[in-house]
Design a protein around this motif. Structure first.
Motif, PDB file in Angstrom:
ATOM      1  N   LEU A  66       0.891  -1.440  -0.249  1.00  0.00           N
ATOM      2  CA  LEU A  66       0.080  -0.039  -0.120  1.00  0.00           C
ATOM      3  C   LEU A  66       1.006   1.125  -0.140  1.00  0.00           C
ATOM      4  CD1 LEU A  66      -3.060  -0.506   2.565  1.00  0.00           C
ATOM      5  CD2 LEU A  66      -2.925  -1.233   0.062  1.00  0.00           C
ATOM      6  N   LYS A  67       2.127   1.213  -0.211  1.00  0.00           N
ATOM      7  CA  LYS A  67       3.118   2.213   0.170  1.00  0.00           C
ATOM      8  C   LYS A  67       3.451   3.032  -1.106  1.00  0.00           C
ATOM      9  CE  LYS A  67       6.820   0.428  -3.036  1.00  0.00           C
ATOM     10  NZ  LYS A  67       8.461   0.387  -2.509  1.00  0.00           N
ATOM     11  N   ASP A  68       2.664   3.114  -2.056  1.00  0.00           N
ATOM     12  CA  ASP A  68       1.855   3.993  -2.677  1.00  0.00           C
ATOM     13  C   ASP A  68       0.686   4.201  -2.968  1.00  0.00           C
ATOM     14  OD1 ASP A  68       4.302   4.167  -4.292  1.00  0.00           O
ATOM     15  OD2 ASP A  68       4.352   2.929  -5.182  1.00  0.00           O
ATOM     16  N   ALA A  69      -0.292   3.544  -2.326  1.00  0.00           N
ATOM     17  CA  ALA A  69      -1.746   4.183  -2.965  1.00  0.00           C
ATOM     18  C   ALA A  69      -3.200   4.556  -1.773  1.00  0.00           C
ATOM     19  CB  ALA A  69      -2.750   2.586  -2.454  1.00  0.00           C
ATOM     20  N   GLY A  70      -3.131   5.671  -2.134  1.00  0.00           N
ATOM     21  CA  GLY A  70      -4.281   6.804  -1.343  1.00  0.00           C
ATOM     22  C   GLY A  70      -5.626   6.023  -1.292  1.00  0.00           C
ATOM     23  N   TRP A  71      -6.191   4.611  -1.496  1.00  0.00           N
ATOM     24  CA  TRP A  71      -7.125   4.700  -1.060  1.00  0.00           C
ATOM     25  C   TRP A  71      -7.451   2.378  -1.433  1.00  0.00           C
ATOM     26  CZ3 TRP A  71     -11.355   8.031  -1.665  1.00  0.00           C
ATOM     27  CH2 TRP A  71     -12.853   7.228  -1.971  1.00  0.00           C
ATOM     28  N   LEU A  72      -8.402   2.457  -0.388  1.00  0.00           N
ATOM     29  CA  LEU A  72      -7.887   0.870  -0.239  1.00  0.00           C
ATOM     30  C   LEU A  72      -9.531   0.761  -0.414  1.00  0.00           C
ATOM     31  CD1 LEU A  72      -6.986  -1.878   0.209  1.00  0.00           C
ATOM     32  CD2 LEU A  72      -7.164  -1.741   3.291  1.00  0.00           C
ATOM     33  N   HIS A  73     -10.102  -0.505  -1.514  1.00  0.00           N
ATOM     34  CA  HIS A  73     -11.182  -0.975  -1.243  1.00  0.00           C
ATOM     35  C   HIS A  73     -11.329  -2.319  -0.555  1.00  0.00           C
ATOM     36  CE1 HIS A  73     -15.796  -0.814  -2.372  1.00  0.00           C
ATOM     37  NE2 HIS A  73     -14.937  -2.335  -2.926  1.00  0.00           N
ATOM     38  N   TRP A  74     -12.316  -2.965  -0.572  1.00  0.00           N
ATOM     39  CA  TRP A  74     -12.454  -4.389  -0.287  1.00  0.00           C
ATOM     40  C   TRP A  74     -14.307  -4.567   0.023  1.00  0.00           C
ATOM     41  CZ3 TRP A  74     -14.626  -5.721   4.613  1.00  0.00           C
ATOM     42  CH2 TRP A  74     -15.005  -5.131   5.428  1.00  0.00           C
ATOM     43  N   ALA A  84      -3.382  -1.584   8.102  1.00  0.00           N
ATOM     44  CA  ALA A  84      -1.971  -1.190   7.605  1.00  0.00           C
ATOM     45  C   ALA A  84      -2.433   0.464   6.220  1.00  0.00           C
ATOM     46  CB  ALA A  84      -1.371  -1.745   5.963  1.00  0.00           C
ATOM     47  N   ALA A  85      -3.744   0.559   6.509  1.00  0.00           N
ATOM     48  CA  ALA A  85      -4.047   1.268   5.460  1.00  0.00           C
ATOM     49  C   ALA A  85      -4.532   2.123   6.345  1.00  0.00           C
ATOM     50  CB  ALA A  85      -5.563   1.382   4.982  1.00  0.00           C
ATOM     51  N   ARG A  86      -4.661   2.270   7.963  1.00  0.00           N
ATOM     52  CA  ARG A  86      -5.267   3.089   8.742  1.00  0.00           C
ATOM     53  C   ARG A  86      -4.041   4.059   8.897  1.00  0.00           C
ATOM     54  NH1 ARG A  86      -9.520   4.143   7.754  1.00  0.00           N
ATOM     55  NH2 ARG A  86      -8.521   6.060   7.691  1.00  0.00           N
ATOM     56  N   LEU A 122      -1.083   4.004   7.597  1.00  0.00           N
ATOM     57  CA  LEU A 122      -0.779   5.211   6.709  1.00  0.00           C
ATOM     58  C   LEU A 122      -1.264   6.005   6.245  1.00  0.00           C
ATOM     59  CD1 LEU A 122       0.616   1.762   4.417  1.00  0.00           C
ATOM     60  CD2 LEU A 122       1.751   3.481   4.997  1.00  0.00           C
ATOM     61  N   GLY A 123      -2.838   6.405   6.368  1.00  0.00           N
ATOM     62  CA  GLY A 123      -3.152   7.404   6.628  1.00  0.00           C
ATOM     63  C   GLY A 123      -4.068   7.523   5.140  1.00  0.00           C
ATOM     64  N   ILE A 124      -4.120   5.715   4.735  1.00  0.00           N
ATOM     65  CA  ILE A 124      -4.481   5.851   3.531  1.00  0.00           C
ATOM     66  C   ILE A 124      -6.635   5.316   3.637  1.00  0.00           C
ATOM     67  CG2 ILE A 124      -4.984   3.863   1.748  1.00  0.00           C
ATOM     68  CD1 ILE A 124      -2.754   3.551   2.021  1.00  0.00           C
ATOM     69  N   THR A 125      -7.360   6.225   3.039  1.00  0.00           N
ATOM     70  CA  THR A 125      -8.809   6.638   2.600  1.00  0.00           C
ATOM     71  C   THR A 125      -9.601   4.608   2.602  1.00  0.00           C
ATOM     72  OG1 THR A 125      -9.600   8.467   2.112  1.00  0.00           O
ATOM     73  CG2 THR A 125     -10.958   6.837   1.984  1.00  0.00           C
ATOM     74  N   VAL A 126     -10.258   4.374   3.257  1.00  0.00           N
ATOM     75  CA  VAL A 126     -10.464   2.977   3.687  1.00  0.00           C
ATOM     76  C   VAL A 126     -12.051   2.770   3.019  1.00  0.00           C
ATOM     77  CG1 VAL A 126     -10.347   0.740   4.436  1.00  0.00           C
ATOM     78  CG2 VAL A 126      -8.892   2.002   4.802  1.00  0.00           C
ATOM     79  N   SER A 127     -12.398   2.196   1.921  1.00  0.00           N
ATOM     80  CA  SER A 127     -13.966   2.244   1.804  1.00  0.00           C
ATOM     81  C   SER A 127     -14.433   0.062   1.760  1.00  0.00           C
ATOM     82  CB  SER A 127     -14.350   3.090   0.293  1.00  0.00           C
ATOM     83  OG  SER A 127     -14.155   1.862  -1.034  1.00  0.00           O
ATOM     84  N   ALA A 128     -15.758   0.240   1.436  1.00  0.00           N
ATOM     85  CA  ALA A 128     -15.664  -1.325   1.750  1.00  0.00           C
ATOM     86  C   ALA A 128     -17.693  -1.331   1.508  1.00  0.00           C
ATOM     87  CB  ALA A 128     -16.348  -1.545   3.596  1.00  0.00           C
ATOM     88  N   ASP A 129     -17.424  -2.352   0.746  1.00  0.00           N
ATOM     89  CA  ASP A 129     -19.266  -2.282   0.200  1.00  0.00           C
ATOM     90  C   ASP A 129     -18.963  -3.809   1.023  1.00  0.00           C
ATOM     91  OD1 ASP A 129     -21.422  -3.434  -1.060  1.00  0.00           O
ATOM     92  OD2 ASP A 129     -20.632  -3.565  -2.956  1.00  0.00           O
TER      93      ASP A 129
END
Length: 337
Positions: free
Chosen positions: A126-134, A155-157, A159-166
């Motif tokens: 996730l080092k280059d990511a701005g968003w994680l979706h699951w 890990a996303a939390r 790294l300060g990455i936005t997390v979305s989920a359906d």
């Protein structure tokens, strides 16, 4: 926009041509898809850098599935290929008029279900990511997949990455001994944005919404965000199914106390509704990054989902300009030259 990373299983989809039923067909059309990967592929069509993390069998079927997503611009370099297990399958029988579409799953003992959570270095992935979706389908597949999902969110939390989920509750998938009601709350607690209907909120979290349709979504969203303070926005589509060939959908958004709703969009005939929800969240991710107005972001997401119903396969093959053309009120389907 920074890269969006998705995590989940990719399956082979086998479907009779046209509206044939499975017992009568002599041929099956082959494509590939999975809720999380469909989001990555749709975003890649919109020019958003997208990567998918998954596990495939190290055989021709696994390579074909991964290559299918590569052809649509998805970065598959972080996927694992393992020996000894299979690619999950699903069979789609496309309905018509009063006969609904049907899906038969054949995904037991897949490579993804047998993944090793320790094989994923999420800080690196996730080092280059701005968003994680699951999606809620992923932790339903196996205890190992649920653990890997939890590790990705943690890990996303960090790294300060936005997390979305359906949240996408599929009761029949939870067969490995853990209940969705015990697993999903801890995962959803780490999310910033969720796609959740009143029915899923009741089934997963015991949240009871008001009876009125609009007030029900508002009531559910208020309770959901109170229980999970990390969640800032709740989105969903509202469907009015007229038949297997005719749908009407609108988009709903609860954003930190404010409610937004689109008009209903009429879709007839429906060509393929698989992936409509994935197209909605991918459209919202795109809209959230490209529009200042929340109404515009929701409108983009809803129209993107409506367009997916007109496209064969799991993946929404539309460009932003096509969605924006309809956002401007051009809803007649007139020939473009």
């Amino acid at each position: 926009m920074k890269q969006v990373v998705t995590f989940g299983e990719v399956m082979m989809r086998l479907s009779p041509p046209l509206n044939y039923r499975l017992p009568q067909t002599a041929t099956l059309e082959v494509t590939y898809g999975g809720g999380d990967a469909n989001v990555a592929a749709a975003l890649a069509q919109m020019g958003v850098p997208a990567a998918h993390v998954g596990v495939f069998p190290a055989n021709e079927l696994g390579y074909a599935a991964a290559n299918h997503l590569r052809r649509y611009g998805v970065d598959m370099s972080r996927c694992l290929f393992t020996e000894g297990h299979r690619l999950g399958l699903y069979f789609l029988e496309v309905g018509a008029s009063l006969r609904p579409s049907r899906i038969v799953y054949d995904r037991a003992d897949s490579a993804f279900a047998n993944l090793d959570p320790a094989a994923f270095n999420w800080d690196e992935l996730l080092k280059d990511a701005g968003w994680l979706h699951w999606t809620g389908i992923t932790p339903a597949i196996s205890a190992a997949a649920a653990q890997a999902t939890a590790d990705a969110i943690a890990a996303a939390r960090r790294l300060g990455i936005t997390v979305s989920a359906d949240v996408n509750y599929r009761r029949n998938l939870w067969q490995y001994g853990q209940k969705a009601q015990d697993v999903m709350p801890d995962l959803v607690a780490g999310c910033d944005i969720v796609v959740c209907t009143e029915g899923d909120a009741d089934d997963l979290f015991g949240i009871k919404a008001e009876e009125n349709s609009d007030n029900g979504f508002i009531s559910m969203s208020q309770q959901l965000t109170q229980r999970f303070p990390q969640i800032k926005r709740v989105i969903a589509t509202r469907r009015q199914t007229q038949s297997a060939s005719h749908e009407r959908i609108c988009g709903l958004l609860w954003d930190q106390g404010e409610f937004f709703e689109t008009p209903f969009y009429d879709i007839s005939p429906v060509v393929d509704r698989i992936g409509g929800g994935d197209s909605f969240i991918s459209g919202f991710i795109y809209g959230d990054a490209h529009y200042e107005s929340r109404e515009q972001a929701l409108s983009f997401a809803t129209i993107a989902s409506a367009l997916k119903h007109t496209i064969h396969g799991d993946i929404n093959l539309v460009a932003p300009a096509e969605v924006e053309h309809l956002m401007q009120g051009n809803l007649t389907g007139r020939l473009l030259r």
